[in-house]
Design an enzyme around this catalytic site. Structure first.
Site, short mmCIF file in Angstrom:
data_model
loop_
_atom_site.label_atom_id
_atom_site.label_comp_id
_atom_site.label_asym_id
_atom_site.label_seq_id
_atom_site.Cartn_x
_atom_site.Cartn_y
_atom_site.Cartn_z
CG ASN A 583 -0.17 0.07 2.53
OD1 ASN A 583 1.02 -0.25 2.58
ND2 ASN A 583 -0.85 0.47 3.58
CD GLU A 587 -2.82 9.95 -3.79
OE1 GLU A 587 -3.19 8.84 -4.24
OE2 GLU A 587 -3.31 10.48 -2.78
CG HIS A 709 2.04 5.45 9.57
ND1 HIS A 709 1.54 5.34 8.29
CD2 HIS A 709 1.67 6.69 10.00
CE1 HIS A 709 0.92 6.45 7.95
NE2 HIS A 709 0.98 7.28 8.98
CG ASN A 710 2.36 0.30 11.35
OD1 ASN A 710 1.34 0.45 12.02
ND2 ASN A 710 2.34 0.04 10.07
N PRO A 758 -3.72 8.98 5.14
CG PRO A 758 -1.80 7.92 4.44
CD PRO A 758 -2.58 8.25 5.67
N GLY A 759 -6.00 8.14 2.51
CA GLY A 759 -7.16 7.33 2.16
C GLY A 759 -6.83 6.47 0.97
CG HIS A 784 -1.54 4.08 10.22
ND1 HIS A 784 -2.63 3.27 10.03
CD2 HIS A 784 -0.48 3.38 9.75
CE1 HIS A 784 -2.25 2.14 9.46
NE2 HIS A 784 -0.95 2.17 9.28
CB ALA A 786 -8.89 4.59 4.76
CE LYS A 861 -1.02 1.91 -4.54
NZ LYS A 861 -1.45 2.47 -3.23
#
Length: 862
Positions: A583, A587, A709-710, A758-759, A784, A786, A861
């Site tokens: 993921n 962007e 994150h994480n 982020p979405g 963090h 969606a 991506k």
């Protein structure tokens, strides 16, 4: 596109092989064999590509192994993955000699159902039903593991009450433990004890290793599938009759596991010729017929798989305390082709020593046969030239062999194939020269590389971090998010979307495997692990302002390079400045809404502004670091883990030496992740400069914020009215410190820490600020992202990548570029939760307040 010709056969799980072009229909349901430092392992295939009209080259080794690939296809070599265009004749590549059997769908039938357990306790039956082991069908994944376990237990296992015991070397028992656990049962640890033995009057002591399962349901499952329930020598068992109905590769699973326990290892009886690998079996004389039938069953199944055997022998009869015992034996015919066929298609499972010896024997026999073939060709050519009138002396000059060989070929009417030359090494000498690695690969020289014209070519990608697979025997190849602002408007960008997304895709490495913005050695990796973004500033990849706008200023002082394994560093050194896969994304977005003008002003955000979001982590280095420590935790604190409700909660006790070391390693990986995102940002600035013909400073491409994150961090929080030092592990979460907190950057301290959520690439993302309630409710944290509602496998079944790309471009003006259509399908907007609702909850709780909303324009991506 680095690819292979369609005829290339990929080695799949359970000893199957299939042409790569035939994987397209169900590749996402398959697992390919990956060579790793821990040995050959199975990994999910998540990518399949097909490209027409590519020039391919045929690579042939000194042992006659052949594959066709494009010039840019990487091959494993002793120096790492190397593109074919950089290889030459005489160079060395890594080969995995085990090739397996052709893949085929087994005929579906029921092996066992509840009626087979009518005489058992209903709880036992329910235990098997709960594990999806009843009814048990021939097409079930569990059958493939059970075939091996039943066969090995028949050879080297015993039952004691309800306990099922297996005996072997520790490494092999670990593989057995893995299969037992995969079936849903809990295997024991590996036991060790010294035992005294006496054979023919000679006493000796050896260490015995074993593993067991105490589940009665597991024992009964093995018995009903053919494992002898009582004393084997006094039993009527034969080979399971259901083997006749299974696919050939499933028969091979049973045979290879039994031979791993019972067949002799490959060995040479003379310097260059091999013994017949043989298997012996004992039964009491009163059970002689069953014993003979069992051996003949094995011989028949070997014949079905193309392996020829010698006649069955009754070797001896012996008086024992149990009565007269008959010993049967058969061996494999020891011609080279037959032995190679056995070693490479069936072999020995659950016995690493025999497997390694078989791989060496295979390569030795291939080399020997290739040399003999060449000498036979020379002998035939010499006779033809002599028949044509050429003088013997002239013939000798044409060939690089000794004169006596030419004379015998011409004058003595040689019968049969020639022998290898006197200077050809014997097997013992070859074993000294050659090496089998932990992944069962061996080194072999390239004999020739020839262009073979244009063909349709194919490639696959696997989820394992080794990012390789085996084709025709050849081995072929922390996260967080940051937002960068610009002074560009959406009007400035319109019309250049495709140019921008193509340039970003070309200049920022993405997808599975290696490749980064900068190539480095381990010394550089050590500096990054311990210095974080300061390294990037010193090396010209960042400016001071970038560091000032990172969480913790892009640096965890506890980061310790010495706590990170060499293997992790080796994986990270070629991935600095790369998105990776899954993921992760790069962007380009436009700001569509600003909800709080005062905070938006502090963050430098306004409607219609172009921003860039970068989401990725510490790549293979972080993943390897996690795996390294989890294995150490499991070994050192297994008693603690057994008390946890879920093994995913595995951890070392706070304050322990291992916990401290793990924390230092994790902080080092965090530093690496910050640098990784920094280098991607640097490359993005360069792309914008080329596309818009302006300096990045003139476009005010400044870092808004980088939030991790994480990760776990040591922080001070109020608990029951008292300040306490805590490890706050934000898994699926991110930091959300409110205004006034001393760890918020000075530029934002009055309004609160920026939070980036982020979405999906069809729904946009959000910028929040740390809410006033976050410290009391969530230890300063919020969501963090969606979050997914659909697995990747299901996503690929529901969505088609090209369709998703077309709809995003045509209907929503979002331009997406990825390594494959499968990647786009996995990340389709429909597989994610509603990011608006996720943010609404955060805002309503006061843990993260809405500031701005952004919407995708271009998306690359991983």
């Amino acid at each position: 596109m680095n690819c292979l010709s369609g005829e290339s056969e990929v080695l799949l799980s359970h000893g199957r092989r299939r042409q790569i072009r035939n994987l397209w229909a169900d590749f996402e349901d398959e697992r390919a064999v990956v060579t790793s430092d821990d040995g050959p392992v199975d990994a999910d295939i998540r990518l399949f590509t097909q490209t027409k009209d590519e020039v391919v080259y045929e690579v042939e080794t000194e042992t006659g192994d052949v594959v066709e690939a494009t010039a840019d296809h990487p091959f494993a070599t002793p120096d790492g993955m190397t593109e074919l265009r950089e290889l030459n004749e005489g160079d060395t590549v890594s080969l995995h000699p085990f090739e397996g059997l052709p893949d085929a769908e087994p005929p579906e039938f029921v092996l066992l159902d509840e009626s087979d357990f009518e005489d058992e306790d209903p709880q036992l039956v329910q235990a098997l039903v709960d594990r999806d082991l009843l009814p048990l069908k021939s097409t079930d994944e569990a059958v493939n593991r059970l075939l091996k376990l039943v066969a090995f237990h028949t050879g080297d296992g015993t039952f004691s009450g309800n306990q099922s015991w297996f005996y072997g070397d520790p490494e092999d028992l670990e593989a057995i433990r893995d299969d037992i656990e995969a079936l849903g049962f809990t295997p024991s640890r590996i036991y060790e004890r010294d035992r005294e033995h006496e054979i023919d009057g000679h006493s000796f002591e050896r260490t015995e290793y074993s593993v067991r399962s105490t589940a009665k349901s597991f024992r009964q499952l093995l018995v009903r599938l053919g494992a002898p329930a009582g004393t084997k020598v006094d039993s009527e068992f034969t080979a399971p009759t259901y083997l006749d109905r299974l696919a050939d590769w499933q028969k091979a699973l049973y045979l290879s596991a039994f031979f791993g326990a019972e067949m002799s290892a490959p060995d040479a009886m003379t310097g260059k010729n091999f013994y017949c690998p043989s298997v012996s079996h004992n039964r009491l004389a009163v059970r002689r017929d069953a014993g003979e039938q069992f051996m003949r069953d094995l011989m028949r199944h070997l014949g079905d798989l193309g392996v020829r055997v010698n006649a069955l022998e009754e070797v001896e009869r012996t008086e024992t305390t149990a009565g007269e015992t008959v010993r049967f034996r058969f061996g494999l015919k020891n011609d080279s082709d037959n032995l190679i066929r056995f070693f490479t298609r069936i072999g020995y499972r659950y016995n690493r020593e025999k497997r390694e010896r078989a791989m060496l024997a295979t390569q030795y026999l291939k080399r020997k046969e290739r040399v003999i073939d060449e000498r036979a060709r020379i002998a035939e050519d010499a006779r033809a030239l002599a028949d044509g009138g050429m003088a013997t002396a002239d013939i000798k000059q044409r060939f690089d062999v000794n004169d006596r060989f030419i004379e015998r070929s011409i004058y003595e009417g040689r019968s049969g194939r020639p022998r290898p030359p006197a200077d050809f090494p014997n097997f013992a000498e070859f074993r000294e020269m050659a090496e089998v690695r932990a992944d069962l690969t061996v080194d072999v020289e390239i004999d020739s590389i020839r262009e073979r014209g244009c063909k349709t070519v194919y490639d696959i990608g696997v989820t394992h971090d080794a990012h390789n697979f085996v084709a025709n025997g050849f081995v072929v190849s922390n996260c967080g998010v940051r937002m960068m602002k610009t002074n560009l408007s959406y009007d400035d960008l319109q019309g250049r979307e495709e140019e921008l997304v193509e340039s970003l895709f070309a200049n920022v490495p993405s997808g599975l495997g290696g490749g980064g913005v900068v190539e480095s050695g381990v010394d550089t990796v050590d500096r990054i692990l311990e210095e974080g973004v300061q390294w990037a500033v010193d090396e010209g990849w960042a400016v001071e302002a970038d560091m000032e706008h990172c969480e913790d200023e892009g640096f965890r002082p506890e980061g310790d390079a010495s706590a990170v394994s060499q293997k992790a560093k080796d994986r990270g050194k070629n991935q600095i400045g790369s998105l990776g896969s899954g993921n992760h994304f790069l962007e380009v977005q436009r700001v569509t809404d600003v909800f709080r003008d005062d905070v938006g002003d502090a963050y430098g955000l306004e409607e219609d502004q172009i921003v860039v979001l970068i989401h990725c982590g510490s790549r293979g280095l972080g993943h390897q670091t996690c795996n390294d420590y989890l294995r150490r935790i499991e070994k050192r604190h297994g008693d603690l883990l057994d008390r946890l409700p879920d093994k995913e909660l595995a951890a070392a006790p706070a304050g322990s030496e291992l916990a401290d070391e793990y924390y230092r390693a994790m902080c080092a990986a965090i530093n690496f992740a910050w640098v990784n995102r920094q280098l991607i940002m640097h490359r993005t600035r360069q792309v914008f400069e080329r596309v818009f013909d302006r300096d990045w400073r003139d476009m005010e491409m400044d870092l808004l914020y980088d939030v991790a994150h994480n990760i776990a961090k040591r922080e001070t929080h109020a608990v029951d009215g008292e300040d306490r030092d805590l490890f706050v592990h934000r898994k699926g979460a991110t930091r959300a410190f409110p205004a006034g907190h001393p760890e918020v950057p000075v530029a934002y301290r009055d309004v609160g820490q920026p939070i980036i959520i982020p979405g999906s690439m069809g729904a946009g993302s959000y910028v929040l600020r740390g809410g006033e309630a976050s410290m009391d409710l969530t230890f300063g944290s919020t969501a963090h992202g969606a979050g997914r509602t659909m697995s990747r496998t299901q996503a690929k079944q529901e969505f088609w990548g090209e369709t998703v790309q077309d709809e995003l471009r045509d209907q929503q003006h979002v331009y997406v570029k990825a390594q494959s259509g499968a990647t786009v399908a996995e990340e389709a907007p429909g597989v994610y939760k509603d990011v608006d609702e996720v943010v609404r909850v955060s805002d309503a709780l006061g843990i993260g307040d809405k500031v701005a909303r952004t919407y995708p324009v271009c998306n690359v991506k991983g």
